[in-house]
Design an enzyme around this catalytic site. Structure first.
Site, PDB file in Angstrom:
ATOM      1  N   TRP A   1      -0.747  -4.150   2.192  1.00 50.94           N
ATOM      2  CA  TRP A   1      -2.011  -4.531   2.240  1.00 50.94           C
ATOM      3  C   TRP A   1      -1.903  -6.106   1.397  1.00 50.94           C
ATOM      4  O   TRP A   1      -1.722  -5.744   0.299  1.00 50.94           O
ATOM      5  CB  TRP A   1      -3.020  -3.528   1.673  1.00 50.94           C
ATOM      6  CG  TRP A   1      -4.311  -3.820   1.352  1.00 50.94           C
ATOM      7  CD1 TRP A   1      -5.155  -3.661   2.738  1.00 50.94           C
ATOM      8  CD2 TRP A   1      -5.101  -4.288   0.698  1.00 50.94           C
ATOM      9  NE1 TRP A   1      -6.463  -4.169   2.296  1.00 50.94           N
ATOM     10  CE2 TRP A   1      -6.553  -4.550   1.203  1.00 50.94           C
ATOM     11  CE3 TRP A   1      -4.868  -4.784  -0.827  1.00 50.94           C
ATOM     12  CZ2 TRP A   1      -7.423  -4.934   0.357  1.00 50.94           C
ATOM     13  CZ3 TRP A   1      -6.046  -5.368  -1.417  1.00 50.94           C
ATOM     14  CH2 TRP A   1      -7.247  -5.252  -0.883  1.00 50.94           C
TER      15      TRP A   1
ATOM     16  N   GLU B   1     -25.449   2.662  -1.938  1.00 50.89           N
ATOM     17  CA  GLU B   1     -24.384   3.206  -1.192  1.00 50.89           C
ATOM     18  C   GLU B   1     -24.572   3.025   0.230  1.00 50.89           C
ATOM     19  O   GLU B   1     -23.738   2.778   1.051  1.00 50.89           O
ATOM     20  CB  GLU B   1     -24.459   4.871  -1.566  1.00 50.89           C
ATOM     21  CG  GLU B   1     -23.622   5.717  -0.961  1.00 50.89           C
ATOM     22  CD  GLU B   1     -21.803   5.317  -0.912  1.00 50.89           C
ATOM     23  OE1 GLU B   1     -21.627   4.406  -1.672  1.00 50.89           O
ATOM     24  OE2 GLU B   1     -21.169   5.747   0.154  1.00 50.89           O
TER      25      GLU B   1
ATOM     26  N   LYS C   1     -22.054   1.326   2.736  1.00 48.23           N
ATOM     27  CA  LYS C   1     -21.547   1.807   3.826  1.00 48.23           C
ATOM     28  C   LYS C   1     -21.591   0.960   5.233  1.00 48.23           C
ATOM     29  O   LYS C   1     -20.573   0.664   6.066  1.00 48.23           O
ATOM     30  CB  LYS C   1     -22.141   3.236   4.304  1.00 48.23           C
ATOM     31  CG  LYS C   1     -21.804   4.365   3.638  1.00 48.23           C
ATOM     32  CD  LYS C   1     -20.327   4.714   3.793  1.00 48.23           C
ATOM     33  CE  LYS C   1     -19.558   4.125   2.705  1.00 48.23           C
ATOM     34  NZ  LYS C   1     -19.151   4.741   1.699  1.00 48.23           N
TER      35      LYS C   1
ATOM     36  N   LYS D   1      -7.460   2.398   1.660  1.00 47.30           N
ATOM     37  CA  LYS D   1      -8.290   3.686   1.040  1.00 47.30           C
ATOM     38  C   LYS D   1      -8.110   3.977  -0.407  1.00 47.30           C
ATOM     39  O   LYS D   1      -8.796   4.373  -1.137  1.00 47.30           O
ATOM     40  CB  LYS D   1      -7.682   4.894   1.796  1.00 47.30           C
ATOM     41  CG  LYS D   1      -8.125   6.161   1.571  1.00 47.30           C
ATOM     42  CD  LYS D   1      -9.528   6.430   2.029  1.00 47.30           C
ATOM     43  CE  LYS D   1     -10.273   7.653   1.762  1.00 47.30           C
ATOM     44  NZ  LYS D   1     -11.690   7.496   1.748  1.00 47.30           N
TER      45      LYS D   1
ATOM     46  N   GLU E   1     -19.229  -2.453   4.909  1.00 50.22           N
ATOM     47  CA  GLU E   1     -17.904  -2.399   5.143  1.00 50.22           C
ATOM     48  C   GLU E   1     -17.271  -1.986   6.370  1.00 50.22           C
ATOM     49  O   GLU E   1     -16.109  -2.334   6.847  1.00 50.22           O
ATOM     50  CB  GLU E   1     -17.249  -1.203   4.019  1.00 50.22           C
ATOM     51  CG  GLU E   1     -17.537   0.202   4.206  1.00 50.22           C
ATOM     52  CD  GLU E   1     -16.983   0.980   3.058  1.00 50.22           C
ATOM     53  OE1 GLU E   1     -15.993   0.728   2.394  1.00 50.22           O
ATOM     54  OE2 GLU E   1     -17.989   2.185   2.651  1.00 50.22           O
TER      55      GLU E   1
ATOM     56  N   ASN F   1       5.075  -1.713  -4.531  1.00 49.91           N
ATOM     57  CA  ASN F   1       3.608  -1.682  -4.532  1.00 49.91           C
ATOM     58  C   ASN F   1       3.126  -2.253  -6.016  1.00 49.91           C
ATOM     59  O   ASN F   1       3.631  -1.972  -6.748  1.00 49.91           O
ATOM     60  CB  ASN F   1       2.841  -0.259  -4.400  1.00 49.91           C
ATOM     61  CG  ASN F   1       2.797   0.043  -3.132  1.00 49.91           C
ATOM     62  OD1 ASN F   1       2.784  -0.462  -2.268  1.00 49.91           O
ATOM     63  ND2 ASN F   1       2.694   1.593  -2.947  1.00 49.91           N
ATOM     64  N   GLY F   2       1.914  -2.830  -6.011  1.00 50.61           N
ATOM     65  CA  GLY F   2       1.426  -3.376  -7.388  1.00 50.61           C
ATOM     66  C   GLY F   2       1.663  -5.047  -7.438  1.00 50.61           C
ATOM     67  O   GLY F   2       1.493  -5.667  -6.303  1.00 50.61           O
TER      68      GLY F   2
ATOM     69  N   HIS G   1     -38.563 -11.305  -6.858  1.00 49.33           N
ATOM     70  CA  HIS G   1     -38.146 -12.229  -7.784  1.00 49.33           C
ATOM     71  C   HIS G   1     -36.898 -13.333  -7.164  1.00 49.33           C
ATOM     72  O   HIS G   1     -36.358 -13.660  -7.769  1.00 49.33           O
ATOM     73  CB  HIS G   1     -37.506 -11.280  -9.178  1.00 49.33           C
ATOM     74  CG  HIS G   1     -38.561 -10.756  -9.740  1.00 49.33           C
ATOM     75  ND1 HIS G   1     -39.693 -11.191 -10.391  1.00 49.33           N
ATOM     76  CD2 HIS G   1     -38.908  -9.393  -9.666  1.00 49.33           C
ATOM     77  CE1 HIS G   1     -40.433 -10.263 -10.786  1.00 49.33           C
ATOM     78  NE2 HIS G   1     -40.131  -9.210 -10.473  1.00 49.33           N
TER      79      HIS G   1
ATOM     80  N   CYS H   1       0.887  -1.282  -0.002  1.00 50.18           N
ATOM     81  CA  CYS H   1       0.102  -0.024  -0.034  1.00 50.18           C
ATOM     82  C   CYS H   1       0.858   1.275  -0.040  1.00 50.18           C
ATOM     83  O   CYS H   1       0.577   1.961  -0.914  1.00 50.18           O
ATOM     84  CB  CYS H   1      -1.015  -0.005   1.126  1.00 50.18           C
ATOM     85  SG  CYS H   1      -2.314   0.944   1.172  1.00 50.18           S
TER      86      CYS H   1
ATOM     87  N   ARG I   1      -4.801   4.908   4.712  1.00 48.70           N
ATOM     88  CA  ARG I   1      -5.057   4.182   3.546  1.00 48.70           C
ATOM     89  C   ARG I   1      -5.263   2.557   3.661  1.00 48.70           C
ATOM     90  O   ARG I   1      -5.754   1.998   2.893  1.00 48.70           O
ATOM     91  CB  ARG I   1      -3.970   4.116   2.499  1.00 48.70           C
ATOM     92  CG  ARG I   1      -3.934   5.800   2.245  1.00 48.70           C
ATOM     93  CD  ARG I   1      -2.994   6.053   1.179  1.00 48.70           C
ATOM     94  NE  ARG I   1      -2.926   7.468   0.955  1.00 48.70           N
ATOM     95  CZ  ARG I   1      -3.196   7.956  -0.351  1.00 48.70           C
ATOM     96  NH1 ARG I   1      -3.043   7.212  -1.433  1.00 48.70           N
ATOM     97  NH2 ARG I   1      -3.296   9.096  -0.584  1.00 48.70           N
TER      98      ARG I   1
HETATM   99  C1  F6R Z   1     -16.154   2.880   0.001  1.00 49.32           C
HETATM  100  C2  F6R Z   1     -14.964   3.230  -0.784  1.00 49.32           C
HETATM  101  C3  F6R Z   1     -14.477   2.553  -2.075  1.00 49.32           C
HETATM  102  C4  F6R Z   1     -14.126   3.559  -2.859  1.00 49.32           C
HETATM  103  C5  F6R Z   1     -13.514   2.858  -4.248  1.00 49.32           C
HETATM  104  C6  F6R Z   1     -12.909   3.893  -5.234  1.00 49.32           C
HETATM  105  O1  F6R Z   1     -16.496   3.582   1.260  1.00 49.32           O
HETATM  106  O2  F6R Z   1     -14.444   4.291  -0.338  1.00 49.32           O
HETATM  107  O3  F6R Z   1     -15.538   1.775  -2.744  1.00 49.32           O
HETATM  108  O4  F6R Z   1     -15.065   4.383  -3.451  1.00 49.32           O
HETATM  109  O5  F6R Z   1     -12.386   1.966  -3.689  1.00 49.32           O
HETATM  110  O6  F6R Z   1     -11.989   4.715  -4.690  1.00 49.32           O
HETATM  111  P1  F6R Z   1     -11.699   5.896  -5.460  1.00 49.32           P
HETATM  112  O7  F6R Z   1     -12.598   6.874  -5.337  1.00 49.32           O
HETATM  113  O8  F6R Z   1     -10.363   6.385  -4.739  1.00 49.32           O
HETATM  114  O9  F6R Z   1     -11.285   5.729  -6.723  1.00 49.32           O
END
Ligand code: F6R
Length: 599
Positions: free
Chosen positions: A74, A475, A479, A594, A482, A98-99, A498, A2, A28
């Site tokens: 991560w 959404e 929330k 993040k 997660e 990273n990657g 269905h 990460c 993150r």
């Molecule tokens: C959920 C969340 C993720 C991001 C997704 C995209 O709360 O934060 O689903 O929305 O990983 O991230 P971005 O917007 O940074 O491309």
């Protein structure tokens, strides 16, 4: 992935710099951390499964070094463990990465045939092995790196120490961000600018297939043929990470509570009078809008789709970036592709953008992090002004995206005259009053806490809605799951029967919003269907609905362009208080990062 940090100095001890950089990137998400540094020709590697603080506690007091690299991991390849954490050392080479090295299995077998033995499950160890192999073979680091780039498939931002080369950090980059920060007598490497902002605002950006050599007083960047490049030194102008939690227990709560400010800041340039809308990009030449994003950002895209189609008669498709990049997208120069991303670094979104650019089609970004990879690569960018979002679960970035997209649609409606001027003026007035409209919803915390008490011990929760309310249900559901780890699903209200309705039993919580007077009665009927099967229903609405079996959360009546901003807040706060009751690590939920910089 990460987070990557590296530093090399003349006299300064770089160990606190590396630890501070890792702490800056902690939000993150990561599961282990590690550091490696050289002192008098001796290499030290220290790794922990856990937090950066554990790593710091593990390092001997008064340790000193002028050159080192560090990482928060991560897990992708290999379980979460101290062994799999970075840095990885093979022979002379120590790297953080990273990657994902996609062909690591094949490379591993080849290296094993040459006598290499590997101790971990991590693809990064194979990358270290390959670099060591070429370094020994060619006795020339440039050749070794160039060969490495030719042989490796996948993505990498690599920061490397060589034990017999105690003054230089080497960096290599493809498809994963990496920058080199410059200051007097100390230079820095990082995966993300905030990690080094405490020390310098000046930095170079590495592009794909570039590599660099960094010493205390010199930075050299080369292309894959080994030609020295003349790169532009950039200066960072975004906000830094000085934001703290203030009086709030969690960043997530703080970020939810500041949404009236962040929305206002984001749309301010466009709403003071009707002509301000013309500052928005002109979309009139496009016949179709494609929106590409991941997760919450994709959910923001769904709101824009509804508004584009309903109010400007413009066809709008929304795609998950991870799917978009591998499908036929029927692009032409009458299509505008809008990419939404908080971090501006999401690997799938970035890859999808590259695909659009390869087709020479127009792209527009809705991005929060200034000068991020997507912001740099895209044709045109509109920034959301949500500021730094620390909590992994996105809240204020989402509402900033929704607000900015809604104003973009409104501007398109103004240009195409698809909404009467008088109505547009009313909507603009509402946008200008957003703070006073949102405050009562934000302040009603007791209601959300009470609902959280009713649901926090449940195993399954459902969210339903139609049209805009379906996008909001998605959404709301994300929330909750997660951060509270309660299984939840979102369904189009008419779809539940269905199949999924078989999961509704006594007291199963079902959340819904009904904010569209033309279809609200249909949604209420769907709620009745689940109530008669025992469900416990909660409804966010701007209508006067009284039903003993439905707990109603009333919001103010506003235009459809603002409704999503009002409706999502109860969902965010219910998720927050539920996770709090469950004792979850709200700002850093398990398994999540993040910024998702791998595919
Ligand atoms: C959920 C969340 C993720 C991001 C997704 C995209 O709360 O934060 O689903 O929305 O990983 O991230 P971005 O917007 O940074 O491309």
């Amino acid at each position: 992935m990460c987070g990557i940090v590296g530093s090399v100095s003349t006299k300064t001890n770089i160990i606190p710099i590396l630890l501070n950089g890792l702490k800056t990137l902690e939000y993150r998400g990561y599961d282990s951390a590690g550091i490696s540094y050289l002192k008098d020709g001796n290499l030290t590697i220290n790794k922990v499964k856990g937090r950066v603080q554990d790593l710091e506690n593990n390092i001997e007091k008064n340790s000193f070094s002028n050159i080192g690299i560090a990482h928060t991991r991560w897990a992708t390849h290999g379980k979460v463990s101290e062994t799999n954490a970075h840095p990885h050392n093979v022979g002379h080479i120590t790297i953080v990465h990273n990657g994902i090295i996609e062909n690591f299995n094949k490379l591993k077998h080849k290296l094993e045939e040459k006598g290499y033995q590997f101790k971990t499950q991590a693809d990064t160890e194979i990358a270290a092995g390959l670099l060591d192999y070429y370094y020994k073979k060619y006795e020339n680091i440039d050749k070794a790196i160039q060969k490495f780039m030719k042989k490796v498939d996948g993505s990498y931002a690599i920061c490397m120490l060589i034990d017999n080369d105690p003054n230089t950090i080497y960096v290599i980059k493809k498809d994963s961000p990496l920058i080199i920060g410059q200051s007097q007598d100390v230079n820095y490497i990082a995966s993300d600018v905030p990690a080094i902002l405490k020390y310098t605002k000046n930095y170079y950006i590495l592009e794909d297939y570039e590599y660099g050599k960094v010493t205390n007083n010199n930075i050299e960047i080369y292309n894959k043929e080994g030609n020295l490049l003349k790169k532009e030194l950039k200066e960072y102008h975004g906000s830094d990470l000085t934001s703290d939690k203030g009086l709030y227990e969690h960043y997530m709560l703080k970020e939810i509570m500041e949404q009236n400010t962040t929305i206002r800041k984001t749309i301010n340039p466009y709403i003071n009078n009707i002509k301000d809308l013309l500052k928005m990009p002109d979309l009139t030449k496009y016949e179709r809008i494609d929106i590409i994003a991941c997760g919450t950002a994709m959910h923001a895209g769904l709101i824009a789709k509804y508004l584009f189609e309903q109010y400007t008669n413009t066809k709008c498709e929304v795609f998950l970036a991870s799917e978009y990049r591998y499908q036929n997208n029927f692009l032409n120069n009458k299509v505008l592709s809008i990419f939404i991303s908080q971090s501006g670094e999401t690997a799938d979104t970035l890859a999808a953008l590259k695909k659009v650019k390869e087709e020479n089609c127009d792209s527009l970004g809705i991005v929060n992090v200034k000068e991020s990879s997507i912001a740099r690569a895209i044709d045109k960018v509109l920034y959301t002004e949500a500021g730094t979002e620390i909590a992994v679960a996105s809240t204020k970035a989402y509402t900033a995206q929704v607000a900015l997209l809604s104003v973009l649609v409104l501007a398109h409606a103004y240009r195409t005259k698809s909404i009467k001027e008088e109505k547009i003026l009313n909507i603009l007035e509402e946008f200008r009053s957003i703070t006073s409209i949102l405050n009562p919803i934000l302040e009603d915390t007791k209601t959300y806490e009470n609902i959280a008490k009713e649901i926090y011990e449940k195993n399954d929760v459902f969210y339903i809605g139609r049209g805009l309310d379906y996008a909001l249900a998605m959404e709301g559901s994300l929330k909750l799951k997660e951060i509270s780890y309660i299984h939840s699903e979102a369904y189009a209200a008419g779809e539940l029967k269905h199949g999924t309705i078989s999961l509704i039993t006594k007291d199963t919580p079902v959340f819904s919003s009904a904010t569209n007077k033309h279809i609200n009665t249909k949604t209420i009927s769907n709620l009745k269907e689940v109530i008669s099967r025992g469900a416990k229903c909660y409804l966010i609405t701007d209508e006067d609905i009284k039903d003993d079996n439905i707990k109603v959360i009333k919001i103010k009546k506003v235009s459809m362009f603002l409704k999503p901003l009002l409706t999502i807040i109860p969902y965010q706060l219910i998720a927050y208080y539920t996770a709090k009751l469950k004792g979850c690590d709200i700002d850093k939920p398990r398994n999540l990062a993040k910024s998702v910089t791998v595919e």
